[in-house]
Design a protein around this motif. Structure first.
Motif, PDB file in Angstrom:
ATOM      1  N   UNK A  19      31.915  35.001  35.566  1.00 17.41           N
ATOM      2  CA  UNK A  19      32.382  35.554  34.491  1.00 17.41           C
ATOM      3  C   UNK A  19      34.006  34.792  34.617  1.00 17.41           C
ATOM      4  N   UNK A  20      34.451  34.177  33.693  1.00 11.74           N
ATOM      5  CA  UNK A  20      35.600  33.013  33.829  1.00 11.74           C
ATOM      6  C   UNK A  20      36.589  33.598  32.851  1.00 11.74           C
ATOM      7  N   UNK A  21      37.721  33.183  33.128  1.00 10.72           N
ATOM      8  CA  UNK A  21      39.062  33.176  32.452  1.00 10.72           C
ATOM      9  C   UNK A  21      39.410  32.085  32.189  1.00 10.72           C
ATOM     10  N   UNK A  22      39.866  31.387  30.708  1.00 12.72           N
ATOM     11  CA  UNK A  22      39.824  30.063  30.502  1.00 12.72           C
ATOM     12  C   UNK A  22      41.436  29.701  30.156  1.00 12.72           C
ATOM     13  N   UNK A  23      41.991  28.854  30.598  1.00 14.39           N
ATOM     14  CA  UNK A  23      43.370  28.441  30.144  1.00 14.39           C
ATOM     15  C   UNK A  23      44.186  27.699  31.011  1.00 14.39           C
ATOM     16  N   UNK A  37      42.275  39.962  33.979  1.00 13.29           N
ATOM     17  CA  UNK A  37      41.910  41.156  34.438  1.00 13.29           C
ATOM     18  C   UNK A  37      40.748  41.446  33.300  1.00 13.29           C
ATOM     19  N   UNK A  38      40.760  40.741  32.113  1.00 15.62           N
ATOM     20  CA  UNK A  38      39.482  40.752  31.267  1.00 15.62           C
ATOM     21  C   UNK A  38      38.468  40.210  31.696  1.00 15.62           C
ATOM     22  N   UNK A  39      38.511  38.954  32.543  1.00 18.92           N
ATOM     23  CA  UNK A  39      37.254  38.674  32.898  1.00 18.92           C
ATOM     24  C   UNK A  39      37.125  39.285  34.353  1.00 18.92           C
ATOM     25  N   UNK A  49      30.436  36.553  40.044  1.00 17.72           N
ATOM     26  CA  UNK A  49      31.637  36.082  40.896  1.00 17.72           C
ATOM     27  C   UNK A  49      32.748  36.031  39.509  1.00 17.72           C
ATOM     28  N   UNK A  50      34.009  36.192  39.931  1.00 18.26           N
ATOM     29  CA  UNK A  50      35.070  35.953  39.269  1.00 18.26           C
ATOM     30  C   UNK A  50      35.872  34.607  39.176  1.00 18.26           C
ATOM     31  N   UNK A  51      35.709  33.697  38.187  1.00 11.49           N
ATOM     32  CA  UNK A  51      36.320  32.492  38.389  1.00 11.49           C
ATOM     33  C   UNK A  51      37.392  32.254  37.356  1.00 11.49           C
ATOM     34  N   UNK A  52      38.186  31.253  37.602  1.00  9.23           N
ATOM     35  CA  UNK A  52      39.330  30.701  36.557  1.00  9.23           C
ATOM     36  C   UNK A  52      38.645  29.230  36.246  1.00  9.23           C
ATOM     37  N   UNK A  90      37.996  28.691  41.683  1.00 12.22           N
ATOM     38  CA  UNK A  90      38.956  28.023  40.495  1.00 12.22           C
ATOM     39  C   UNK A  90      38.141  26.741  39.995  1.00 12.22           C
ATOM     40  N   UNK A  91      37.894  26.744  38.841  1.00 12.64           N
ATOM     41  CA  UNK A  91      37.002  25.476  38.217  1.00 12.64           C
ATOM     42  C   UNK A  91      38.486  24.658  37.757  1.00 12.64           C
TER      43      UNK A  91
END
Length: 315
Positions: A19-23, A37-39, A49-52, A90-91
């Motif tokens: 699950x990712x946050x994009x920006x 936090x939403x991701x 997993x939590x990823x950016x 972190x991608x």
């Protein structure tokens, strides 16, 4: 420790399915943290997993190669800022001609779905992507419905004291020398990280040995004198006072951060130092004599110690 992945192509399965946050997340400020936090909520719900998903270089640098330096952090600082947010990965994707030329649909399909195999994506309310910024949060949600991943859109987050939580607001505060406001937006003091360089060693002749650090692509805060706190590679921290700017008495072609660490004795050349700019003490000045400069340095050191002492307040 946050794992850094620098491509989306040919990844093994263990690096997919987050699950990712994009920006861009330059600064990882409190507004960014709300998107993350939403991701994180989606990651926990899905057991993923939590990823950016971010980019290097910053897209602004790609489209405006001649722009003045503007970055708020290095990739390493970004990874460390993400650790306390429970981010696993972190991608840091290359922003190149291929990425810049992708349509919003191609980004969603080729990068997010086929490449990263994302299970959920979280974005901010003002998120745009794809060639010509044609993609929007609602557009990403539609792509996700077709491609099989969910999308969370984080609304604008307002600070109860009226602070605008954005990277541009951080830059405005730094330009004004308002380090307290910058720290309030970031959730931590602004810090410059870099390798300690050999300088002209003038400081040693007056009993003030400094660690000199080039600013590189960091945005330029207000030039002047700062109370600082620096972290050495071995984890030790030292209070100090620093000059940031072009040094009027011995002019520099490029601005430099010159850090005097209190109560430190050692060789830092070639090591990487991270220096928090805690408080702005005064602007740059030209002095008529070396003696006058030494008197002012002593006054600056006293002011910095007072600010940095437990319970101290900025001037």
């Amino acid at each position: 420790m946050v794992e850094i992945v620098t491509d989306w192509r040919g990844l093994p399965e263990r690096l997919r399915g987050a699950a990712v946050a994009i920006g861009a997340f330059d600064g990882v400020h409190r507004g960014h943290q709300a998107v993350i936090a939403g991701a994180r909520e989606a990651a926990r719900s899905l057991g993923a997993p939590l990823a950016i998903v971010s980019f290097s270089p910053h897209p602004r640098r790609w489209f405006q190669p001649g722009a003045a330096p503007f970055r708020l952090m290095t990739p390493g600082q970004m990874a460390r800022a993400l650790e306390p947010l429970d981010v696993d990965r972190l991608y840091l994707l290359p922003f190149d001609a291929e990425m810049a030329g992708m349509s919003d649909e191609a980004f969603a399909r080729e990068v997010l779905c086929e490449g990263l195999g994302v299970r959920h994506a979280a974005v901010g309310f003002d998120f745009t992507y794809g060639q010509g910024r044609t993609g929007s949060p609602e557009g990403l949600r539609r792509h996700g419905e077709i491609l099989g991943f969910g999308v969370t859109v984080c609304p604008r987050v307002d600070d109860p004291h009226g602070l605008k939580l954005s990277s541009s607001a951080v830059r405005e505060a730094l330009k004004a020398g308002d380090m307290a406001r910058a720290a309030a937006i970031l959730g931590r003091p602004f810090a410059i990280e870099g390798e300690v360089l050999h300088g002209d060693k003038r400081g040693r002749t007056i009993g003030v040995p400094t660690a000199n650090i080039a600013l590189g692509d960091y945005m330029r805060p207000a030039y002047g004198i700062y109370a600082v706190r620096a972290r050495l590679p071995d984890g030790r921290t030292f209070d100090g006072v620093a000059s940031l700017g072009v040094r009027p008495m011995w002019a520099l072609e490029e601005p430099l951060l010159e850090v005097w660490l209190f109560d430190f004795d050692g060789d830092l050349y070639g090591q990487t130092l991270e220096t928090e700019l805690v408080a702005y003490l005064r602007g740059e000045e030209h002095f008529d004599s070396l003696d006058a400069l030494k008197v002012q340095i002593d006054a600056d050191a006293r002011a910095a110690r007072a600010v940095l002492a437990p319970g101290g307040t900025a001037c």
